[in-house]
Design a protein around this motif. Structure first.
Motif, PDB file in Angstrom:
ATOM      1  N   GLU A  12      92.448  64.826  79.423  1.00  0.00           N
ATOM      2  CA  GLU A  12      92.513  65.286  77.840  1.00  0.00           C
ATOM      3  C   GLU A  12      91.312  64.681  77.133  1.00  0.00           C
ATOM      4  N   ARG A  22      90.595  63.432  74.226  1.00  0.00           N
ATOM      5  CA  ARG A  22      90.485  62.351  73.718  1.00  0.00           C
ATOM      6  C   ARG A  22      90.683  61.231  74.646  1.00  0.00           C
ATOM      7  N   ARG A  23      91.155  61.401  75.948  1.00  0.00           N
ATOM      8  CA  ARG A  23      91.146  60.334  76.718  1.00  0.00           C
ATOM      9  C   ARG A  23      89.738  60.082  77.584  1.00  0.00           C
ATOM     10  N   TYR A  45      92.402  68.856  74.318  1.00  0.00           N
ATOM     11  CA  TYR A  45      91.797  67.553  73.691  1.00  0.00           C
ATOM     12  C   TYR A  45      92.916  66.843  73.180  1.00  0.00           C
ATOM     13  N   ASP A  46      93.784  67.072  72.460  1.00  0.00           N
ATOM     14  CA  ASP A  46      94.819  66.396  71.793  1.00  0.00           C
ATOM     15  C   ASP A  46      96.153  66.542  72.407  1.00  0.00           C
ATOM     16  N   HIS A  47      96.461  67.067  73.535  1.00  0.00           N
ATOM     17  CA  HIS A  47      97.662  67.298  74.104  1.00  0.00           C
ATOM     18  C   HIS A  47      98.879  68.233  73.204  1.00  0.00           C
ATOM     19  N   ASN A  48      98.297  68.907  72.592  1.00  0.00           N
ATOM     20  CA  ASN A  48      99.460  69.592  71.650  1.00  0.00           C
ATOM     21  C   ASN A  48     100.074  70.783  72.297  1.00  0.00           C
ATOM     22  N   GLU A  93      89.720  72.959  71.044  1.00  0.00           N
ATOM     23  CA  GLU A  93      90.167  71.771  71.895  1.00  0.00           C
ATOM     24  C   GLU A  93      89.778  72.047  73.334  1.00  0.00           C
ATOM     25  N   THR A 117      86.855  69.754  75.306  1.00  0.00           N
ATOM     26  CA  THR A 117      86.917  68.990  76.520  1.00  0.00           C
ATOM     27  C   THR A 117      86.199  69.320  77.643  1.00  0.00           C
TER      28      THR A 117
END
Length: 217
Positions: A35, A37-38, A61-64, A77, A81
């Motif tokens: 991800e 963000r991680r 990116y945000d696991h949506n 996203e 990433t």
């Protein structure tokens, strides 16, 4: 017996270095689906994974859920990433061997799935070689650029070793003569649970292959 290809979602976590040590002990190479963000918080851990010979893939990116967001947001996203993953490889001094993607939750986008696949195709993502996986899903999704899985022990639904052992015991495909893509998770799992999973597979007689072997040419 089963030849397993370990894929690990929701990476990298704060405890990834301990899990890398476990993988080294078992001689297993993994594909970490990251991800964005991680990566923003644990890029150094992802670099350690690359330096240890593991593969990084894109997990948005945000696991949506893809079916909950617009195509343009999904593309953003993916691109954010991708930039983070490229930076990790550059910092590690390792050439990125291929580009792979997995949808969060396995959600391919519902009615807009074809448009999401176009996003992945335009960015050069490579699917697993369906000829190497005896699984009806691949035939149904022929041409898709994302990576799905064949064995999910639902580690996200258990928090004890006994619970994980019960789920692994119910994974009938692990008793067959097949190539299988295993789904497990970095985020949400302690190193002890991660190690226990590999221990259970080892007891089952599962052998492991390098996920890069599945990357479609």
């Amino acid at each position: 017996m089963t030849t397993a290809y370990l894929t690990v979602d929701d990476a990298p976590s704060a405890t990834l270095p301990e899990k890398l040590a476990v993988l080294d002990d078992y001689g297993v190479t993994a594909l970490f689906l990251c991800e964005g963000r991680r990566l923003a918080d644990h890029a150094d851990h992802a670099r350690q994974a690359v330096e240890a010979g593991h593969l990084l893939g894109n997990h948005a990116y945000d696991h949506n859920h893809a079916s909950d967001i617009a195509v343009e947001e999904f593309a953003d996203e993916v691109d954010r990433t991708e930039a983070a993953i490229d930076e990790v490889y550059a910092d590690a001094g390792v050439e990125r061997p291929t580009k792979v993607f997995r949808f969060p939750f396995g959600d391919k986008g519902g009615d807009r799935a074809a448009k999401f696949q176009t996003v992945l195709a335009e960015r050069g993502f490579r699917p697993p070689n369906a000829e190497l996986i005896d699984y009806d899903f691949w035939a149904e999704q022929a041409g898709d650029r994302d990576w799905f899985w064949t064995v999910d022990v639902e580690d996200y639904n258990v928090d004890t070793k006994a619970g994980l052992a019960e789920n692994v015991a119910e994974a009938d495909r692990l008793d067959g003569d097949s190539n299988d893509i295993l789904l497990f998770h970095d985020g949400g799992n302690a190193p002890e649970q991660f190690e226990h999973y590999l221990h259970l597979l080892d007891e089952r007689g599962v052998t492991f292959g390098d996920p890069l072997e599945l990357a479609d040419d």
